[in-house]
Design a protein around this motif. Structure first.
Motif, PDB file in Angstrom:
ATOM      1  N   TYR A 139       0.562  -1.301   0.045  1.00 36.67           N
ATOM      2  CA  TYR A 139       0.000  -0.175  -0.080  1.00 36.67           C
ATOM      3  C   TYR A 139       0.849   1.311  -0.037  1.00 36.67           C
ATOM      4  CZ  TYR A 139      -4.696  -1.991   0.725  1.00 36.67           C
ATOM      5  OH  TYR A 139      -5.909  -2.676   0.516  1.00 36.67           O
ATOM      6  N   ILE A 140       1.908   1.503   0.980  1.00 41.16           N
ATOM      7  CA  ILE A 140       2.736   2.600   1.117  1.00 41.16           C
ATOM      8  C   ILE A 140       3.516   2.648  -0.402  1.00 41.16           C
ATOM      9  CG2 ILE A 140       4.436   3.504   2.371  1.00 41.16           C
ATOM     10  CD1 ILE A 140       3.603   2.280   4.921  1.00 41.16           C
ATOM     11  N   SER A 141       3.939   1.718  -0.700  1.00 47.10           N
ATOM     12  CA  SER A 141       4.782   1.872  -2.138  1.00 47.10           C
ATOM     13  C   SER A 141       3.966   2.266  -3.113  1.00 47.10           C
ATOM     14  CB  SER A 141       5.619   0.431  -2.405  1.00 47.10           C
ATOM     15  OG  SER A 141       6.465   0.138  -1.237  1.00 47.10           O
ATOM     16  N   ALA A 142       2.785   1.791  -3.036  1.00 42.85           N
ATOM     17  CA  ALA A 142       1.746   2.234  -4.317  1.00 42.85           C
ATOM     18  C   ALA A 142       1.407   3.699  -4.124  1.00 42.85           C
ATOM     19  CB  ALA A 142       0.648   1.099  -4.390  1.00 42.85           C
ATOM     20  N   LEU A 143       1.225   3.970  -2.905  1.00 46.19           N
ATOM     21  CA  LEU A 143       0.978   5.445  -2.758  1.00 46.19           C
ATOM     22  C   LEU A 143       2.065   6.327  -3.190  1.00 46.19           C
ATOM     23  CD1 LEU A 143      -0.908   5.262   0.662  1.00 46.19           C
ATOM     24  CD2 LEU A 143      -2.015   6.291  -1.536  1.00 46.19           C
ATOM     25  N   GLU A 167      -1.089   7.357   7.382  1.00 48.99           N
ATOM     26  CA  GLU A 167       0.013   8.506   7.429  1.00 48.99           C
ATOM     27  C   GLU A 167       0.370   8.705   5.934  1.00 48.99           C
ATOM     28  OE1 GLU A 167       2.918   7.100  10.033  1.00 48.99           O
ATOM     29  OE2 GLU A 167       1.910   7.944  12.126  1.00 48.99           O
ATOM     30  N   ALA A 168       0.772   7.551   5.474  1.00 50.12           N
ATOM     31  CA  ALA A 168       1.222   7.837   4.025  1.00 50.12           C
ATOM     32  C   ALA A 168      -0.093   8.289   2.990  1.00 50.12           C
ATOM     33  CB  ALA A 168       1.405   6.246   3.258  1.00 50.12           C
ATOM     34  N   ALA A 169      -1.295   7.806   3.294  1.00 48.40           N
ATOM     35  CA  ALA A 169      -2.393   8.538   2.474  1.00 48.40           C
ATOM     36  C   ALA A 169      -2.423  10.077   2.939  1.00 48.40           C
ATOM     37  CB  ALA A 169      -3.564   7.775   2.881  1.00 48.40           C
ATOM     38  N   ALA A 170      -2.413  10.383   4.050  1.00 48.39           N
ATOM     39  CA  ALA A 170      -2.759  11.846   4.315  1.00 48.39           C
ATOM     40  C   ALA A 170      -1.899  12.598   3.755  1.00 48.39           C
ATOM     41  CB  ALA A 170      -2.586  11.932   6.126  1.00 48.39           C
TER      42      ALA A 170
END
Length: 251
Positions: A139-143, A167-170
């Protein structure tokens, strides 16, 4: 009532209605906007065929002229493909898209044989720490690598460290979906995500036209959480998407 529904499916993937059927349903529901977001092409059973994308874009342009009372957005619901942040966004058509949704789905055509462990882990050993870490990395890498507007049904079939992903999405300005088809997050999850600075979008994930605009499934959860209305970006107005909705504006 929501302003627009930004996650709907049609017969271009495995929805039961046409693009026009969904548009008519959105108008009947009083929506001002609708996005058609069929599954990405690497979904084995439900993926939109790349060769049909030009047909899809042309159809949306035609319908915009026939139904000027509603804004019709082109979109796609991409699939996570690996822990390395790869998703099946057709780059050659990326400029034609107004909104990119991304979620975890089973039944994906693998990029590499080793990627089977990413999917098998969520079927067989989904409660292990290794699987949780792998999912969270995906998820974080994709974001970080892609301009994703909406994370669809987080935690569904794929456990993640919600704090780390939130946190990554925000940080990236990516919206967390309140999915109208299934409850994928709890009220406590929403409280946590809101505390991290996340914003949300309430979508139907409709696979039949009658469900377009229906966000009732998760409404009880977000009401229980006390989530402020201003954090749900499509309750009263149109959200901002990363591609600037250029095609919709041009038409």
């Amino acid at each position: 009532m929501i302003y627009g529904d930004y996650h709907t499916h049609t017969t271009y993937s495995h929805g039961k209605g046409s693009v026009e059927d969904n548009v008519k349903a959105a108008i009947a529901a009083g929506l001002r906007e609708i996005a058609i977001t069929d599954h990405g092409p690497r979904h084995l059973l439900a993926g939109v065929k790349k060769k049909r994308l030009p047909e899809f874009f042309a159809e949306v342009k035609r319908l915009r002229l026939e139904y000027p009372q509603i804004t019709i957005l082109t979109g796609i619901e991409c699939n996570f493909l690996s822990p390395r942040g790869e998703i099946d966004l057709p780059e050659e058509y990326a400029d034609e898209l107004d909104v990119v949704v991304c979620g975890y789905h089973k039944g994906i055509r693998l990029l590499r044989p080793g990627d089977m462990f990413f999917f098998l882990g969520n079927l067989v050993t989904k409660n292990s720490r290794r699987v949780l870490a792998r999912n969270t990395d995906a998820y974080i890498s994709a974001l970080e690598k892609n301009d994703i507007d909406i994370i669809s049904h987080p935690m569904h079939d794929c456990r993640i460290d919600l704090r780390a992903v939130g946190e990554a999405a925000a940080a990236k300005g990516t919206l967390i979906e309140l999915n109208g088809k299934r409850v994928s997050v709890t009220a406590d999850d929403l409280v946590l995500l809101a505390s991290l600075g996340c914003k949300f979008v309430a979508d139907s994930d409709a696979h039949v036209p009658d469900k377009v605009g229906d966000v009732s499934c998760e409404r009880e959860v977000w009401e229980k959480s006390g989530l402020p209305d201003e954090l749900i970006v499509n309750l009263t107005s149109a959200p901002h998407f990363k591609r600037g909705r250029a095609e919709a504006v041009r038409s």
